[in-house]
Design an enzyme around this catalytic site. Structure first.
Site, PDB file in Angstrom:
ATOM      1  N   ALA A 227       0.465  -1.088  -0.150  1.00  0.00           N
ATOM      2  CA  ALA A 227       0.079   0.113  -0.511  1.00  0.00           C
ATOM      3  C   ALA A 227       0.952   1.212  -0.077  1.00  0.00           C
ATOM      4  O   ALA A 227       1.742   1.015   0.267  1.00  0.00           O
ATOM      5  CB  ALA A 227      -0.827  -0.072   0.645  1.00  0.00           C
ATOM      6  N   HIS A 228       0.461   1.923   0.192  1.00  0.00           N
ATOM      7  CA  HIS A 228       0.841   3.587   0.283  1.00  0.00           C
ATOM      8  C   HIS A 228       0.683   4.496   1.379  1.00  0.00           C
ATOM      9  O   HIS A 228      -0.621   4.699   1.491  1.00  0.00           O
ATOM     10  CB  HIS A 228       0.279   4.802  -1.916  1.00  0.00           C
ATOM     11  N   GLU A 229       1.563   5.696   1.335  1.00  0.00           N
ATOM     12  CA  GLU A 229       0.799   5.738   2.878  1.00  0.00           C
ATOM     13  C   GLU A 229       0.008   6.910   2.691  1.00  0.00           C
ATOM     14  O   GLU A 229      -1.421   7.985   3.142  1.00  0.00           O
ATOM     15  CB  GLU A 229       1.740   6.216   3.660  1.00  0.00           C
ATOM     16  N   TYR A 230       0.063   7.690   1.145  1.00  0.00           N
ATOM     17  CA  TYR A 230      -0.995   8.867   0.907  1.00  0.00           C
ATOM     18  C   TYR A 230      -1.507   9.098  -0.725  1.00  0.00           C
ATOM     19  O   TYR A 230      -2.224   9.622  -0.572  1.00  0.00           O
ATOM     20  CB  TYR A 230       0.412   9.805   0.413  1.00  0.00           C
TER      21      TYR A 230
END
Length: 396
Positions: A227-230
């Protein structure tokens, strides 16, 4: 058009990965790389490392196009031969521990007196000076201490290293950049220089915006899995027979994704109307997306997502990666015939130049294979002189 680095001669004292990958890249660009090995050879020759038919797959990969000459730098006669090679070379690269160059009397100050145009590049673990200069610099050590293992893997799971030896490779990535810059500067000044870099520094640099957000805003990242934090959704989803990655950086891709998923309710849900809201409501959205993705195969999803122009890809292992069309289109598999193990196929050079066709792909050398050639043709030594040097243990 010739390869851009034809005529550049590099003496490589590097071992394993950090000291060999950079000159491998430069050899792909046309540089002549003479691998100067101790009598026991590069540690990367250890056949237990990626074993293939009794040889090291690591060595077969990172020493393509190079010539091997064995010189015992611990002998005066061996050093004299090395000094003669320095006189007719452009670059010397090593990844010795700090202090070794001085003990062997091949430090930059010494070599610069012999050839003021010489460029010397040293790849270290933590720098040539300072509190950590003598610390061991294995890839996993650098990955751990530079923060990578803490931000790699799934949330709540133990630390994980990046699946390739990225810290070791970073030494090569930045060493060839430094060497190219030094060669360019020498064209203007006529003088060589010393280039020194540490793998720890390189890995901190490669942290990119994550480093910036910690140093500037105090944001401490956590391992995100895929996943991507942003950005949401920006991760791998499980399909019937594998995984599919989707990446919806702009809102237009979110709307297109909902169309491909046949999920208009998600597109119209006010909780997911913007990326900021999707990040805030990640725990509500992702399980619903996971449920939908499990209903079709990877191939089905890729067809639908690509038609909808949604950024998407399969989660390939290497069999899938090397079967993708760009591999053949861009010549990213090269091969050579090795006298001991036969045909070796390996990843090619990603740097392409207009007017240059074909890849340079000569076999990784056997230990000392080119000693007589280098001493005879390059240094003009007689067969008797070479035999004498061999007899006293200066060369092999």
């Amino acid at each position: 058009m010739s390869h851009p680095l034809e005529g550049v001669r590099i003496l490589e004292l590097g071992q394993i990965i950090a000291g060999t990958y950079g000159s491998q890249v430069l050899s792909d660009l046309g540089a002549e790389v003479i691998k100067v090995e101790a009598p026991e050879g590069d540690l990367g020759r250890n056949p237990s490392v990626a074993p293939y038919r009794g040889l090291s797959g690591l060595f077969l990969t990172l020493n393509r196009n190079k010539k091997s000459v064995v010189i015992n730098l611990k002998t005066e006669a061996g050093r004299d031969i090395f000094y003669d090679l320095v006189k007719v070379s452009d670059v010397v690269i090593d990844n010795f521990r700090p202090g070794v160059l001085e003990r062997l009397q091949i430090d930059y100050a010494t070599l610069n007196r012999i050839n003021p145009r010489i460029i010397q590049c040293s790849v270290t673990g933590f720098g040539a000076e300072g509190a950590y200069k003598d610390y061991p610099a294995l890839d996993i050590i650098i990955q751990s201490i530079s923060g990578y293992m803490a931000i790699t893997g799934e949330p709540g799971r133990p630390p994980a290293r990046v699946g390739i030896p990225l810290a070791d490779l970073s030494g090569g990535i930045f060493s060839c950049k430094g060497i190219l810059a030094a060669l360019f500067d020498r064209e203007r000044t006529g003088k060589g220089c010393r280039v020194e870099l540490s793998m720890f520094d390189a890995m901190l640099n490669l942290l990119g915006y994550m480093g910036t957000m910690w140093l500037t805003a105090g944001n401490l990242p956590q391992p995100p899995g895929s996943a991507h934090e942003y950005t949401v959704p920006w991760q791998a989803f499980s399909a019937k027979d594998g995984y599919v990655v989707v990446a919806t950086r702009q809102e237009v891709f979110w709307r297109k994704l909902c169309g491909a998923l046949e999920a208009p309710k998600l597109a119209d849900d006010p909780r997911f109307a913007t990326n900021a809201l999707r990040v805030q409501n990640r725990a509500l959205l992702v399980p619903e997306l996971e449920r939908i993705f499990r209903t079709r195969t990877v191939a089905d999803w890729l067809t639908r997502l690509r038609v909808a122009e949604v950024p998407a890809a399969p989660v390939n292992n290497l069999d899938g990666a090397f079967a993708e069309p760009p591999v053949a289109e861009r010549g990213m598999i090269v091969e050579y015939d090795h006298p001991e193990v036969g045909k070796v196929r390996l990843p090619g050079n990603p740097i392409k130049f207009s007017g240059v066709s074909g890849a340079i792909s000569d076999p990784a050398p056997r230990l000392g294979e080119h000693t007589d050639e280098i001493l005879g043709k390059l240094l003009k030594l007689s067969a008797d002189k070479i035999a004498s040097l061999r007899g006293e243990g200066a060369v092999k």
